[in-house]
Write a protein that holds these residues in place. Structure first.
Motif, PDB file in Angstrom:
ATOM      1  N   GLU A 220      20.935  48.664  55.493  1.00 39.73           N
ATOM      2  CA  GLU A 220      21.408  49.854  54.771  1.00 39.73           C
ATOM      3  C   GLU A 220      22.327  49.377  53.643  1.00 39.73           C
ATOM      4  N   ASP A 221      22.017  49.819  52.416  1.00 40.07           N
ATOM      5  CA  ASP A 221      22.778  49.333  51.260  1.00 40.07           C
ATOM      6  C   ASP A 221      24.048  50.134  51.036  1.00 40.07           C
ATOM      7  N   TYR A 222      25.107  49.412  50.771  1.00 37.50           N
ATOM      8  CA  TYR A 222      26.382  50.030  50.403  1.00 37.50           C
ATOM      9  C   TYR A 222      26.734  49.561  49.002  1.00 37.50           C
ATOM     10  N   ASP A 223      27.000  50.517  48.083  1.00 35.55           N
ATOM     11  CA  ASP A 223      27.280  50.101  46.694  1.00 35.55           C
ATOM     12  C   ASP A 223      28.784  49.966  46.431  1.00 35.55           C
ATOM     13  N   TRP A 224      29.591  49.853  47.465  1.00 36.17           N
ATOM     14  CA  TRP A 224      31.037  49.733  47.269  1.00 36.17           C
ATOM     15  C   TRP A 224      31.329  48.463  46.477  1.00 36.17           C
ATOM     16  N   SER A 225      32.048  48.631  45.351  1.00 37.60           N
ATOM     17  CA  SER A 225      32.271  47.481  44.466  1.00 37.60           C
ATOM     18  C   SER A 225      33.364  47.828  43.478  1.00 37.60           C
ATOM     19  N   SER A 226      33.662  46.873  42.593  1.00 36.72           N
ATOM     20  CA  SER A 226      34.662  47.148  41.550  1.00 36.72           C
ATOM     21  C   SER A 226      34.138  48.202  40.572  1.00 36.72           C
ATOM     22  N   GLU A 227      32.814  48.308  40.414  1.00 43.20           N
ATOM     23  CA  GLU A 227      32.251  49.364  39.561  1.00 43.20           C
ATOM     24  C   GLU A 227      32.563  50.736  40.126  1.00 43.20           C
ATOM     25  N   THR A 228      32.339  50.916  41.435  1.00 39.26           N
ATOM     26  CA  THR A 228      32.612  52.234  42.025  1.00 39.26           C
ATOM     27  C   THR A 228      34.124  52.501  42.008  1.00 39.26           C
ATOM     28  N   TYR A 229      34.913  51.429  42.155  1.00 36.84           N
ATOM     29  CA  TYR A 229      36.377  51.598  42.083  1.00 36.84           C
ATOM     30  C   TYR A 229      36.783  52.119  40.704  1.00 36.84           C
TER      31      TYR A 229
ATOM     32  N   HIS B  43      27.065  49.949  62.406  1.00 39.63           N
ATOM     33  CA  HIS B  43      26.154  48.812  62.236  1.00 39.63           C
ATOM     34  C   HIS B  43      26.457  47.683  63.225  1.00 39.63           C
ATOM     35  N   ASP B  44      25.484  46.784  63.373  1.00 41.34           N
ATOM     36  CA  ASP B  44      25.698  45.614  64.231  1.00 41.34           C
ATOM     37  C   ASP B  44      26.424  44.505  63.473  1.00 41.34           C
ATOM     38  N   ALA B  45      26.263  44.482  62.146  1.00 45.83           N
ATOM     39  CA  ALA B  45      26.926  43.443  61.347  1.00 45.83           C
ATOM     40  C   ALA B  45      26.990  43.894  59.894  1.00 45.83           C
ATOM     41  N   ILE B  46      27.879  43.249  59.147  1.00 47.06           N
ATOM     42  CA  ILE B  46      28.020  43.536  57.721  1.00 47.06           C
ATOM     43  C   ILE B  46      27.730  42.238  56.963  1.00 47.06           C
ATOM     44  N   PHE B  47      26.830  42.338  55.979  1.00 48.30           N
ATOM     45  CA  PHE B  47      26.423  41.181  55.176  1.00 48.30           C
ATOM     46  C   PHE B  47      27.037  41.397  53.796  1.00 48.30           C
ATOM     47  N   PHE B  48      28.054  40.606  53.484  1.00 44.32           N
ATOM     48  CA  PHE B  48      28.923  40.884  52.335  1.00 44.32           C
ATOM     49  C   PHE B  48      28.784  39.814  51.260  1.00 44.32           C
ATOM     50  N   GLY B  49      28.801  40.229  49.975  1.00 48.05           N
ATOM     51  CA  GLY B  49      28.697  39.269  48.871  1.00 48.05           C
ATOM     52  C   GLY B  49      30.060  38.739  48.467  1.00 48.05           C
ATOM     53  N   ALA B  50      30.651  39.332  47.461  1.00 46.95           N
ATOM     54  CA  ALA B  50      31.988  38.910  46.999  1.00 46.95           C
ATOM     55  C   ALA B  50      32.583  40.066  46.214  1.00 46.95           C
ATOM     56  N   VAL B  51      33.901  40.172  46.232  1.00 45.45           N
ATOM     57  CA  VAL B  51      34.554  41.219  45.453  1.00 45.45           C
ATOM     58  C   VAL B  51      35.521  40.605  44.461  1.00 45.45           C
ATOM     59  N   GLY B  52      35.542  41.144  43.260  1.00 47.22           N
ATOM     60  CA  GLY B  52      36.446  40.652  42.218  1.00 47.22           C
ATOM     61  C   GLY B  52      35.793  40.850  40.867  1.00 47.22           C
ATOM     62  N   ALA B  53      36.527  41.466  39.939  1.00 46.80           N
ATOM     63  CA  ALA B  53      35.989  41.713  38.605  1.00 46.80           C
ATOM     64  C   ALA B  53      37.044  41.321  37.581  1.00 46.80           C
ATOM     65  N   PRO B  54      36.587  40.880  36.383  1.00 47.15           N
ATOM     66  CA  PRO B  54      37.558  40.396  35.396  1.00 47.15           C
ATOM     67  C   PRO B  54      38.571  41.466  34.985  1.00 47.15           C
ATOM     68  N   ASP B  55      38.167  42.749  35.045  1.00 45.52           N
ATOM     69  CA  ASP B  55      39.076  43.800  34.584  1.00 45.52           C
ATOM     70  C   ASP B  55      39.757  44.571  35.714  1.00 45.52           C
ATOM     71  N   VAL B  56      39.770  44.002  36.923  1.00 45.83           N
ATOM     72  CA  VAL B  56      40.540  44.593  38.032  1.00 45.83           C
ATOM     73  C   VAL B  56      41.420  43.475  38.608  1.00 45.83           C
ATOM     74  N   PRO B  57      42.739  43.720  38.733  1.00 47.96           N
ATOM     75  CA  PRO B  57      43.575  42.644  39.294  1.00 47.96           C
ATOM     76  C   PRO B  57      43.056  42.217  40.675  1.00 47.96           C
ATOM     77  N   ASP B  58      43.071  40.906  40.932  1.00 52.00           N
ATOM     78  CA  ASP B  58      42.488  40.376  42.175  1.00 52.00           C
ATOM     79  C   ASP B  58      43.129  40.949  43.445  1.00 52.00           C
ATOM     80  N   HIS B  59      44.439  41.236  43.384  1.00 52.22           N
ATOM     81  CA  HIS B  59      45.049  41.757  44.616  1.00 52.22           C
ATOM     82  C   HIS B  59      44.590  43.186  44.902  1.00 52.22           C
ATOM     83  N   ILE B  60      44.175  43.911  43.854  1.00 58.76           N
ATOM     84  CA  ILE B  60      43.651  45.273  44.066  1.00 58.76           C
ATOM     85  C   ILE B  60      42.252  45.177  44.691  1.00 58.76           C
ATOM     86  N   SER B  61      41.397  44.294  44.139  1.00 56.96           N
ATOM     87  CA  SER B  61      40.020  44.220  44.647  1.00 56.96           C
ATOM     88  C   SER B  61      39.989  43.666  46.066  1.00 56.96           C
ATOM     89  N   LEU B  62      40.793  42.621  46.320  1.00 56.20           N
ATOM     90  CA  LEU B  62      40.763  41.999  47.650  1.00 56.20           C
ATOM     91  C   LEU B  62      41.276  42.961  48.728  1.00 56.20           C
TER      92      LEU B  62
END
Ligand code: NAI
Ligand code: MG
Length: 368
Positions: free
Chosen positions: A49-58, A76-95
């Motif tokens: 099941e796809d989740y579009d949660w990202s810095s774009e949606t933020y 769900h049984d597990a979460i398969f996660f890529g990476a979060v962080g965008a050049p125009d969002v401070p890293d502590h906000i995205s993390l």
């Protein structure tokens, strides 16, 4: 409630590619997992099941996780996660907005990071070869230096003050320590190195040392030693062969595991599991690397870290044989020299993915 391992062989996976190269590598990972399921003749199945949660949606909605989002994730049984962080969002906000906002409430308190030199890849350590570096780092993932405790006052004034308070509780250190010893006990060498900084940090780190000594008594077959974190960096470089399982705090293990990934050849190959060892909540699996804006969209991201992550996810779900098979296919492809640029090769994400899928089909005897 997440599945107990190997009860049903059918798994509901939340896919959350998020930012940067996340969609490229998670897309590749899903392709490999689907190929495995098909090639095995449906011996195990995934419902993604796809989740579009990202810095774009933020940026659009002002939050990473929509209302009620965590409740949806829990099914769900597990979460398969890529990476979060965008050049125009401070890293502590995205993390804190996405990754830690999932790990902490879902009690994924153990962060597990295996590292080894894969066949066909090279360590920057002059003498190290496949087999000389085979570690697993267990990172405390719920408190410590990343507990989010502290504050800032008098902002912008010369007397501005800030605190970043580390929190260590006996409950959290002890459960993590026991988990780390269990991992060490299951590995061939049964050796664990407890890393702290108990000379300079004389409160929390001294408690870590005491808890380690206490838990060690329950594991007489596991050989324990202790290192200060600064000395540990030297040992990792100079005597990689002397190390097997490492347990350390949230901050120390974060740093040591990036060093470990680099010593094994590239940050692009390393996996992470954020585990809730009680299995009350789904665990989350992700490559160690971040969103790598410098190479996003170029088709050159190394998908191996995500494939190894997928293997770790399979193992946690109880599909041990499939996990071993996938690792073997990954090493076969690397061994054949099909490598991305970060490993000194010329292949793109797509070529490596296709090669691994083909190796998977061959390994199940269903090559086209
Ligand atoms: P990074 O891991 O994204 O990139 C570091 C270097 O490694 C870059 O030169 C990049 O091109 C390379 N690299 C990373 N993954 C690669 C792959 N699969 N194949 C080939 N090369 C790869 O770390 P960086 O640059 O410090 O952070 C970028 C963003 O990612 C920041 O916003 C940071 O906060 C975020 N980040 C997120 C993490 C997560 O979601 N768990 C972890 C680390 C960073
Ligand atoms: Mg890190």
């Amino acid at each position: 409630m997440s599945a107990a391992p190997s009860s049903k062989h059918e798994y509901s996976i939340a896919c959350m590619p998020a930012d940067g190269i996340g969609p490229e590598v998670i897309g590749a990972g899903v392709e490999v997992l689907k190929t495995m399921s098909e090639a095995s003749g449906g011996a195990f199945k995934f419902h993604f099941e796809d989740y579009d949660w990202s810095s774009e949606t933020y940026k659009k909605l002002g939050k990473y996780i929509p209302d009620g989002g965590l409740e949806r994730l829990k099914k769900h049984d597990a979460i398969f996660f890529g990476a979060v962080g965008a050049p125009d969002v401070p890293d502590h906000i995205s993390l804190w907005g996405l990754r830690l906002a999932i790990c902490q409430p879902l009690q994924q308190y153990a962060n597990v990071r295996p590292t080894k030199i894969l066949r066909g890849t090279e360590s920057p350590l002059r003498k190290a070869k496949t087999g000389d570096l085979d570690w697993v780092i267990i990172r405390e993932n719920s408190e410590g230096e990343y507990a989010g405790q502290g504050g800032r006052s008098h902002q912008g004034q010369p007397w501005e003050t800030s605190t970043e308070v580390s929190i260590f509780t006996r409950h959290c250190v002890e459960r993590l320590m026991r988990f780390a010893f269990e991992i060490a006990q299951k590995r061939a060498r049964k050796r664990i190195t407890v890393v702290t900084k108990s000379n300079a940090q004389r409160n929390g780190m001294v408690m870590w040392d005491e808890i380690a000594a206490h838990v060690a008594k329950e594991f007489p077959d596991v050989e324990m030693d202790k290192m200060l974190v600064d000395a540990m960096t030297c040992r990792m470089v100079l005597q990689p062969n002397s190390i097997d399982t490492i347990v350390a705090t949230n901050l120390h293990a974060d740093i040591l595991s990036d060093l470990a990934a680099a010593l094994a050849g590239s940050i692009g190959i390393a996996p992470t599991s954020n585990l809730d060892p009680t299995r009350q909540h789904p665990s989350m699996f992700e490559p160690i690397h971040g969103s790598a804006f410098d190479i996003t969209g170029n088709g050159v991201a190394n998908p191996i870290g995500t494939f190894w992550t997928a293997a770790e996810m399979l193992r946690w779900l109880g599909e041990e044989t499939a996990a071993d098979k996938l690792m073997e296919c990954i090493e076969e492809v690397c061994g054949n020299g099909i490598l991305t640029r970060d490993l000194g090769g010329t292949a793109g994400t797509k070529e490596v993915t296709e090669a691994v899928c083909e190796a998977v089909r061959k390994s199940y005897g269903s090559s086209k």
